[in-house]
Scaffold this motif. Structure first.
Motif, PDB file in Angstrom:
ATOM      1  N   PRO A 163       0.826  -1.210   0.000  1.00 52.32           N
ATOM      2  CA  PRO A 163       0.000   0.000   0.000  1.00 52.32           C
ATOM      3  C   PRO A 163       0.859   1.258   0.000  1.00 52.32           C
ATOM      4  O   PRO A 163       1.892   1.325   0.655  1.00 52.32           O
ATOM      5  CB  PRO A 163      -0.809  -0.102   1.294  1.00 52.32           C
ATOM      6  N   MET A 164       0.418   2.243  -0.749  1.00 49.73           N
ATOM      7  CA  MET A 164       1.084   3.540  -0.785  1.00 49.73           C
ATOM      8  C   MET A 164       0.282   4.503   0.080  1.00 49.73           C
ATOM      9  O   MET A 164      -0.907   4.665  -0.124  1.00 49.73           O
ATOM     10  CB  MET A 164       1.149   4.081  -2.220  1.00 49.73           C
ATOM     11  N   GLY A 165       0.896   5.116   1.048  1.00 50.35           N
ATOM     12  CA  GLY A 165       0.213   6.078   1.905  1.00 50.35           C
ATOM     13  C   GLY A 165      -0.433   5.405   3.103  1.00 50.35           C
ATOM     14  O   GLY A 165      -0.221   4.231   3.388  1.00 50.35           O
ATOM     15  N   GLU A 166      -1.234   6.189   3.809  1.00 53.43           N
ATOM     16  CA  GLU A 166      -1.934   5.702   4.996  1.00 53.43           C
ATOM     17  C   GLU A 166      -3.055   4.746   4.588  1.00 53.43           C
ATOM     18  O   GLU A 166      -3.761   4.997   3.630  1.00 53.43           O
ATOM     19  CB  GLU A 166      -2.540   6.880   5.770  1.00 53.43           C
ATOM     20  N   CYS A 167      -3.218   3.663   5.336  1.00 53.96           N
ATOM     21  CA  CYS A 167      -4.243   2.669   5.021  1.00 53.96           C
ATOM     22  C   CYS A 167      -5.065   2.323   6.257  1.00 53.96           C
ATOM     23  O   CYS A 167      -4.597   2.447   7.380  1.00 53.96           O
ATOM     24  CB  CYS A 167      -3.602   1.396   4.477  1.00 53.96           C
ATOM     25  N   ASN A 168      -6.281   1.886   6.011  1.00 55.91           N
ATOM     26  CA  ASN A 168      -7.177   1.430   7.070  1.00 55.91           C
ATOM     27  C   ASN A 168      -7.654   0.027   6.741  1.00 55.91           C
ATOM     28  O   ASN A 168      -7.948  -0.283   5.584  1.00 55.91           O
ATOM     29  CB  ASN A 168      -8.406   2.337   7.183  1.00 55.91           C
ATOM     30  N   LEU A 169      -7.753  -0.784   7.766  1.00 45.35           N
ATOM     31  CA  LEU A 169      -8.346  -2.099   7.618  1.00 45.35           C
ATOM     32  C   LEU A 169      -9.852  -1.916   7.637  1.00 45.35           C
ATOM     33  O   LEU A 169     -10.414  -1.473   8.638  1.00 45.35           O
ATOM     34  CB  LEU A 169      -7.905  -3.007   8.777  1.00 45.35           C
ATOM     35  N   VAL A 170     -10.514  -2.210   6.526  1.00 45.31           N
ATOM     36  CA  VAL A 170     -11.974  -2.141   6.473  1.00 45.31           C
ATOM     37  C   VAL A 170     -12.549  -3.326   7.225  1.00 45.31           C
ATOM     38  O   VAL A 170     -13.488  -3.192   8.000  1.00 45.31           O
ATOM     39  CB  VAL A 170     -12.483  -2.116   5.019  1.00 45.31           C
TER      40      VAL A 170
END
Length: 180
Positions: A163-170
């Motif tokens: 992943p590029m950048g900030e990510c959230n676990l849906v």
């Protein structure tokens, strides 16, 4: 990860897990981090059905639009292992073949914290200011270089998705519903 140059040593898995634990501790949910400005809504109507909310790409990162319960494109029977906040998504793309075919419905459990995930779990991850999401298998390792997402399709060109950048676990994918 820390916004420093290329010569900065990569954080260890323990460092990353501690950072995740700190973020989850600030999220307001016991095991479920939520992006700023979002609220959880009960998805079950009490009828034994869950909403199918739009789709998720089983391919490269794809743009997604926010949806609400009113935007549901259908319903699917609620499996016993899905919480009241659980929902379903329709798969698009071929990166998760042969296990998940385009058009099939997957069940997503949003009340799964990152620390509860295990290597090889199937996840929905939303990145880049909540504008892109994908459905992939999680690969955990000892350092941040060893953690990535991968498709189940061995012929998919991008076998290691970082992943590029900030990510959230849906959420964690806990099952699928197949209509014949």
């Amino acid at each position: 990860m820390y916004g420093e140059g290329e010569n900065t040593p990569k954080p260890s898995r323990d460092d990353l897990m501690q950072k995740i634990k700190d973020i989850e501790g600030r999220s307001g949910g016991e095991n479920h981090p939520v992006p700023d400005g979002t609220t959880s809504a009960r998805m079950s109507s009490g009828s034994g059905m869950v909403p199918i909310l739009s789709w998720v790409a089983a391919g490269s990162w794809s743009n997604v639009d926010p949806v609400t319960f009113e935007d549901a494109i259908g319903e699917a029977p609620k499996p016993p292992n899905l919480s009241k906040l659980g929902f379903a998504l329709r798969v698009q793309g071929q990166s998760m073949l042969p296990e998940f075919k385009p058009g099939e419905v997957i069940y997503v459990e949003p009340q799964t914290g990152f620390l509860a995930l295990k290597d090889s779990d199937l996840v929905i991850v939303q990145c880049n200011d909540d504008k892109e999401a994908t459905f992939k298998q999680l690969v955990l390792g000892e350092t941040s270089d060893d953690m990535y997402l991968r498709p189940l399709n061995p012929n998919w060109p991008e076998q290691r998705m970082v992943p590029m950048g900030e990510c959230n676990l849906v959420g964690k994918v806990v099952g699928k519903y197949v209509e014949y």
